[in-house]
Every structure is written in structure tokens, then in C-alpha cells.
Design an enzyme around this catalytic site. Structure first.
Site, PDB file in Angstrom:
ATOM      1  N   ASP A 145      -7.840  11.337  19.920  1.00 20.03           N
ATOM      2  CA  ASP A 145      -7.967  11.358  21.373  1.00 20.03           C
ATOM      3  C   ASP A 145      -7.138  12.546  21.875  1.00 20.03           C
ATOM      4  O   ASP A 145      -6.644  13.351  21.066  1.00 20.03           O
ATOM      5  CB  ASP A 145      -7.558  10.011  22.001  1.00 20.03           C
ATOM      6  CG  ASP A 145      -6.051   9.749  21.948  1.00 20.03           C
ATOM      7  OD1 ASP A 145      -5.319  10.551  21.330  1.00 20.03           O
ATOM      8  OD2 ASP A 145      -5.609   8.733  22.518  1.00 20.03           O
ATOM      9  N   CYS A 204      -3.832   9.659  17.311  1.00 22.62           N
ATOM     10  CA  CYS A 204      -3.666   9.506  18.758  1.00 22.62           C
ATOM     11  C   CYS A 204      -2.184   9.703  19.064  1.00 22.62           C
ATOM     12  O   CYS A 204      -1.464  10.262  18.230  1.00 22.62           O
ATOM     13  CB  CYS A 204      -4.222   8.168  19.263  1.00 22.62           C
ATOM     14  SG  CYS A 204      -3.418   6.687  18.645  1.00 22.62           S
ATOM     15  N   THR A 206       0.319   7.531  19.353  1.00 26.41           N
ATOM     16  CA  THR A 206       1.173   6.728  18.463  1.00 26.41           C
ATOM     17  C   THR A 206       0.502   6.368  17.140  1.00 26.41           C
ATOM     18  O   THR A 206       1.184   5.942  16.209  1.00 26.41           O
ATOM     19  CB  THR A 206       1.530   5.395  19.150  1.00 26.41           C
ATOM     20  OG1 THR A 206       0.294   4.695  19.421  1.00 26.41           O
ATOM     21  CG2 THR A 206       2.298   5.608  20.438  1.00 26.41           C
ATOM     22  N   HIS A 225      -1.063   0.631  -3.100  1.00 23.42           N
ATOM     23  CA  HIS A 225      -1.116  -0.835  -3.048  1.00 23.42           C
ATOM     24  C   HIS A 225      -2.224  -1.378  -2.152  1.00 23.42           C
ATOM     25  O   HIS A 225      -2.733  -2.470  -2.397  1.00 23.42           O
ATOM     26  CB  HIS A 225       0.229  -1.396  -2.554  1.00 23.42           C
ATOM     27  CG  HIS A 225       1.337  -1.260  -3.554  1.00 23.42           C
ATOM     28  ND1 HIS A 225       2.562  -1.861  -3.403  1.00 23.42           N
ATOM     29  CD2 HIS A 225       1.404  -0.579  -4.739  1.00 23.42           C
ATOM     30  CE1 HIS A 225       3.340  -1.576  -4.448  1.00 23.42           C
ATOM     31  NE2 HIS A 225       2.664  -0.774  -5.262  1.00 23.42           N
ATOM     32  N   HIS A 243      -3.096  -5.631  -7.039  1.00 21.98           N
ATOM     33  CA  HIS A 243      -3.334  -5.207  -5.658  1.00 21.98           C
ATOM     34  C   HIS A 243      -4.804  -5.391  -5.275  1.00 21.98           C
ATOM     35  O   HIS A 243      -5.119  -5.675  -4.123  1.00 21.98           O
ATOM     36  CB  HIS A 243      -2.906  -3.756  -5.468  1.00 21.98           C
ATOM     37  CG  HIS A 243      -1.481  -3.521  -5.841  1.00 21.98           C
ATOM     38  ND1 HIS A 243      -0.437  -4.124  -5.178  1.00 21.98           N
ATOM     39  CD2 HIS A 243      -0.926  -2.791  -6.842  1.00 21.98           C
ATOM     40  CE1 HIS A 243       0.708  -3.756  -5.734  1.00 21.98           C
ATOM     41  NE2 HIS A 243       0.437  -2.950  -6.756  1.00 21.98           N
TER      42      HIS A 243
HETATM   43  C1  RB5 Z   1      -2.916   7.897  25.242  1.00 22.92           C
HETATM   44  O1  RB5 Z   1      -2.036   8.169  26.286  1.00 22.92           O
HETATM   45  C2  RB5 Z   1      -2.278   6.938  24.255  1.00 22.92           C
HETATM   46  O2  RB5 Z   1      -2.223   5.671  24.782  1.00 22.92           O
HETATM   47  C3  RB5 Z   1      -3.032   6.959  22.937  1.00 22.92           C
HETATM   48  O3  RB5 Z   1      -3.057   8.249  22.438  1.00 22.92           O
HETATM   49  C4  RB5 Z   1      -2.477   6.093  21.826  1.00 22.92           C
HETATM   50  O4  RB5 Z   1      -1.111   6.299  21.650  1.00 22.92           O
HETATM   51  C5  RB5 Z   1      -2.847   4.670  21.851  1.00 22.92           C
HETATM   52  O5  RB5 Z   1      -2.539   3.875  20.962  1.00 22.92           O
END
Ligand code: RB5
Length: 151
Positions: A16, A73, A75, A106, A141
Site C-alpha cells: 500500500d 505496508c 506495519t 519451521h 514441522h
Molecule cells: C496505512 O496508514 C497503514 O494503516 C497501513 O500501511 C498498515 O500499517 C496497516 O496495517
């Protein structure tokens, strides 16, 4: 340079807006290492919804169209939550080379999720390299993975 057999098969990569720079960097790296990679977007900085991109990659991996996937993304959390909704997808959110090694050895992870706002570029490169090279250890595993079922 990674030497996995997975190199001859098609990979998918997507992100994203929060993962755009890291996705582009990792895409270049995979190409440099001679992997066949399809970039499924996004390719712009405008805000988009991460599930739309996670679904494209996870659907393709579940269908056998892609051998492995990379999702980035902000996080890595939203990407991994979405991708793991798909049958036979084992998406792993990795924050270190060690977690990437274990995810492959694993858990036989077939999708790597990363957070551009969480890890640095050098760490992300190391994680990708390990994800490319580390083989699944099978044995006990494999039995455990067979127990992973949709609720
Ligand atoms: C976008 O701002 C953010 O929420 C997305 O990139 C991600 O971290 C979501 O899990």
C-alpha cells in the site's frame, strides 16, 4: 545471491502507500537476484487500502499462480491479517532475519510481510535474503502445519 529453487517460479510483490518505497527497493533486489517477480502495485504514493493488495497476492499464492509473495505496508500487520484469510497461505510478519529464518524453516511461510515504518532498509534486505534462501525443514514441522485449519 540467494540460491533457492523457488527462483524458477513466479513471485508476486505488492504494497500500500505505507510500503511503497520498501516494496520498490525489494522488487529491484529480487530482480537483481534473478527471481521472476510480478509487481501488483500500488505504484503511487496516494492512499490506498492494504486489503486490496494483500488479496491480489494471497489469492494468487492460494491458486498456485505464484510460488511466493511479498507484502509491504506501514506495519505489515494489515497485510498479514488479510493474507492469512486464504487457504494454504502462510503469511509471516517478520521483523528480523531470525524470525524470517524460522518462518521458512519451521512454518514454511509462503508470503513475507514487512512494515516499512518498523524496520530499516538493511534489516529488510537481510530478511528478504533469508526468506529467499532458507528451506523448510519438514519432519515434525510438516505435521504441525497440517494442523493449521480455518476456524
Ligand atoms: C496505512 O496508514 C497503514 O494503516 C497501513 O500501511 C498498515 O500499517 C496497516 O496495517
Amino acid at each position: 545471491m540467494p540460491t533457492s529453487d523457488a527462483k524458477t517460479d513466479l513471485w508476486a510483490i505488492a504494497c500500500d502507500h505505507g510500503g511503497l518505497n520498501l516494496k520498490n527497493h525489494l522488487h529491484s533486489l529480487l530482480k537483481k537476484w534473478d527471481y521472476q517477480v510480478q509487481d501488483l502495485g500500488t505504484d503511487k504514493a496516494e492512499s490506498v487500502d492494504y486489503p486490496d493488495f494483500a488479496i491480489k497476492v494471497a489469492k494468487g499464492v492460494a491458486a498456485g499462480e505464484y510460488i511466493r509473495g511479498i507484502l509491504v505496508c506501514g506495519t505489515g500487520i494489515g497485510m498479514s491479517m488479510t493474507a492469512n484469510r486464504f487457504e494454504s497461505v502462510r503469511a509471516a510478519l517478520c521483523t528480523s532475519a531470525y524470525t524470517a529464518r524460522m518462518a521458512r524453516a519451521h512454518n514454511d511461510a509462503n508470503i513475507l510481510c514487512l512494515g516499512e515504518r518498523v524496520i530499516g532498509l538493511g534489516e529488510a534486505e537481510d530478511i528478504l535474503k533469508v526468506f529467499c534462501e532458507q528451506e523448510f525443514e519438514g519432519d515434525r514441522h510438516a505435521k504441525r502445519i497440517a494442523k493449521i485449519k480455518r476456524g
